[in-house]
Enzyme design. Structure first.
Site, mmCIF file in Angstrom:
data_model
loop_
_atom_site.group_PDB
_atom_site.id
_atom_site.type_symbol
_atom_site.label_atom_id
_atom_site.label_comp_id
_atom_site.label_asym_id
_atom_site.label_seq_id
_atom_site.Cartn_x
_atom_site.Cartn_y
_atom_site.Cartn_z
ATOM 1 N N TYR A 32 -26.291 46.729 0.802
ATOM 2 C CA TYR A 32 -25.282 47.179 -0.151
ATOM 3 C C TYR A 32 -25.886 47.154 -1.549
ATOM 4 O O TYR A 32 -26.494 46.163 -1.951
ATOM 5 C CB TYR A 32 -24.060 46.254 -0.102
ATOM 6 C CG TYR A 32 -22.981 46.614 -1.086
ATOM 7 C CD1 TYR A 32 -22.265 47.803 -0.960
ATOM 8 C CD2 TYR A 32 -22.661 45.766 -2.144
ATOM 9 C CE1 TYR A 32 -21.256 48.131 -1.864
ATOM 10 C CE2 TYR A 32 -21.655 46.080 -3.046
ATOM 11 C CZ TYR A 32 -20.956 47.265 -2.899
ATOM 12 O OH TYR A 32 -19.965 47.591 -3.795
ATOM 13 N N ASP A 38 -33.353 45.094 -5.091
ATOM 14 C CA ASP A 38 -32.000 44.777 -5.523
ATOM 15 C C ASP A 38 -31.798 43.279 -5.323
ATOM 16 O O ASP A 38 -31.488 42.821 -4.227
ATOM 17 C CB ASP A 38 -30.981 45.593 -4.723
ATOM 18 C CG ASP A 38 -29.554 45.278 -5.152
ATOM 19 O OD1 ASP A 38 -29.370 44.359 -5.987
ATOM 20 O OD2 ASP A 38 -28.624 45.950 -4.654
ATOM 21 N N LYS A 47 -24.643 39.013 -10.971
ATOM 22 C CA LYS A 47 -24.113 37.751 -10.456
ATOM 23 C C LYS A 47 -24.553 36.522 -11.275
ATOM 24 O O LYS A 47 -23.987 36.289 -12.330
ATOM 25 C CB LYS A 47 -24.419 37.639 -8.963
ATOM 26 C CG LYS A 47 -23.674 38.752 -8.205
ATOM 27 C CD LYS A 47 -23.654 38.699 -6.712
ATOM 28 C CE LYS A 47 -22.665 39.755 -6.199
ATOM 29 N NZ LYS A 47 -23.170 40.667 -5.210
HETATM 30 C C1 LIG Z 1 -22.924 42.263 -5.421
HETATM 31 C C2 LIG Z 1 -24.053 43.192 -5.210
HETATM 32 C C3 LIG Z 1 -24.114 44.437 -5.855
HETATM 33 C C4 LIG Z 1 -22.994 44.979 -6.685
HETATM 34 O O1 LIG Z 1 -22.715 44.201 -7.800
HETATM 35 P P1 LIG Z 1 -21.283 44.374 -8.528
HETATM 36 O O2 LIG Z 1 -21.368 43.466 -9.697
HETATM 37 O O3 LIG Z 1 -20.257 43.960 -7.503
HETATM 38 O O4 LIG Z 1 -21.145 45.796 -8.897
HETATM 39 C C5 LIG Z 1 -25.252 45.204 -5.689
HETATM 40 N N1 LIG Z 1 -26.258 44.785 -4.917
HETATM 41 C C6 LIG Z 1 -26.231 43.601 -4.260
HETATM 42 C C7 LIG Z 1 -27.384 43.180 -3.432
HETATM 43 C C8 LIG Z 1 -25.113 42.775 -4.375
HETATM 44 O O5 LIG Z 1 -25.072 41.629 -3.693
#
Ligand SMILES: *Cc1c(COP(=O)(O)O)cnc(C)c1O
Length: 430
Positions: free
Chosen positions: A144, A239, A267
């Protein structure tokens, strides 16, 4: 457990907010029942509207590695509040946060702050396309990367066929440049680059996956990620929105010993306030406006409160180095969970990296999307509900990572394990 006030709140929320929630997993559709509404959090604990207490294993889906209301973060926010909370004019805190990120991530020479992980990945992909002058993007099924159109694509039936949209509202044309490959499959990556290599701008990957539940890469897959895109002039984007400052201070890349061209963060670097960041090679990042032709902007980007909470959090992580503690505590917790499940004769797979983990109700090892999908989500639902009834708040879906913070100690681990003993017994009986 009395959830009267939470149920009333949900009924009210559903009249004004789609599904009653501002992010879909929160609605508990995957596990049944109705969510509790939080009154407040402190350390490892949450209190709901009805006064029930829970050990929090969601931790805002990752940001709260210090737990709720860590005193250093609270006082940083207090100080920031006294000054002002948005200017649209530069502040030195933004430089401090950029430098803190760079010192933990040697692959990052320049970094831009945004407001969410979604913005970070969307912007990193745009920069990669601008830098290479190519259109196609490789991602992996089950990873994701936020909810931008071209990233909301799962696999079609053929592994390397052009993606079809995963969400309604994404025109097929928007997804046509996204190639979906199976995770942990170096041959598929090789073959795709052999046929389409000179059209591919970048490969984006969760280096440790959190978003199909926790899944680790094989050494062969990591090697292919390092070698294959580069050999064809494509960029590698890690990511690390979830793994950055979570699996270790330098993220997955420090553990896997990989130097990606671009890295996405979020995060933890906002300490629980809205934030995201993307950065990497200076020659690539210099494509971003105002230096270069790739446009990306944000009214609230570098927001002083987010920056203050993020800096305070990264400061504590640097001075306290809690990673050995987190690794050991989470390791013991996961062993305890595996033992309890074995005693009850409930087959599970516990996947863990550092302080993020997933209990899969699955008889086989989970190494990719297909094996993750073989998990028994009904059993997970039973487990989840019993854990909740016993005062442990897990992410309300099988395919999510759970987290620990430095506030999770002996008392909390004991509470989780005794709840799990009851929950595995419920699963066996169900
Ligand atoms: C949480 C997450 C996202 C998206 O971040 P948001 O702040 O919810 O838009 C993208 N990539 C990874 C790996 C994530 O865990």
């Amino acid at each position: 457990m009395d959830l009267k006030k939470s149920m009333e709140a949900m009924t009210r929320a559903e009249l004004s907010i789609p599904g009653g929630v501002n992010s879909p997993v929160r609605a508990h559709r995957a596990v049944g029942g109705s969510p509790f509404f939080v009154e407040k959090g402190q350390g490892a604990w949450l209190v709901d509207l009805d006064g029930n207490r829970y050990v929090d294993l969601i931790l805002a889906y990752g940001p709260l590695i210090l737990g709720h209301r860590h005193p250093v973060v609270v006082s940083a926010l207090d100080e920031a509040l006294k000054k002002g909370f948005s200017y649209g004019v530069p502040t030195t805190g933004e430089i401090d946060l950029a430098e803190a990120v760079k010192s933990a991530f040697p692959s990052i020479e320049k970094v831009r702050l945004v407001n969410s992980g979604t913005e970070a990945t969307m912007s990193a992909v745009r920069v990669a396309r601008g830098f290479t002058g190519r259109s196609k993007l490789v991602k992996f099924t089950g990873c994701y990367h936020g909810h931008a159109d071209h990233l909301l694509v799962k696999a079609g039936s053929g592994a390397t066929t052009f993606g079809s949209p995963d969400s309604a509202g994404v025109p097929a044309e928007f997804a046509a440049h996204t190639l979906n490959l199976p995770y942990n499959d170096p041959e598929a990556l090789d073959e795709t680059f052999d046929t389409l290599g000179d059209e591919i701008a970048a490969v984006i990957v969760e280096p440790f996956v959190g978003n199909m539940g926790v899944v680790s890469p094989t050494p062969e897959f990591v090697k292919a990620l390092c070698d294959v895109p580069r050999a064809h002039g494509a960029l590698l984007i890690f990511d690390e929105v979830m793994t950055g400052f979570r699996v270790g201070r330098g993220g997955a890349q420090s553990i896997l010993n990989v130097k990606p061209d671009l890295t996405c963060l979020g995060k933890i670097i906002g300490g629980g306030l809205p934030v995201g960041a993307y950065g990497g090679r200076a020659d690539v990042m210099d494509c971003v406006a105002p230096l270069g032709p790739v446009y990306q902007a944000g009214t609230l980007s570098g927001n002083p409160l987010s920056v203050a909470a993020g800096l305070a959090t990264l400061g504590v992580l640097e001075t306290e180095d809690p990673y050995p503690y987190l690794d050991e505590t989470c390791g013991r917790l996961c062993e305890g969970l595996a033992d309890l499940a074995r005693e009850e004769g409930v087959p599970i797979q516990v996947n863990r990296i550092g302080s993020m983990f997933t209990v899969f109700f699955n008889e086989q090892p989970v190494t990719d999307y297909t094996s993750a999908m073989a998990s028994d989500t009904k059993r997970f639902g039973v487990f989840f509900q019993e854990m909740l009834a016993q005062g442990v708040s897990l992410p309300p879906a099988q395919f999510e990572a759970a987290f620990l913070s430095i506030a999770h100690g002996t008392v909390e681990m004991g509470a989780v394990l005794s709840a799990a003993a009851a929950a595995f017994a419920k699963v066996r009986e169900a």
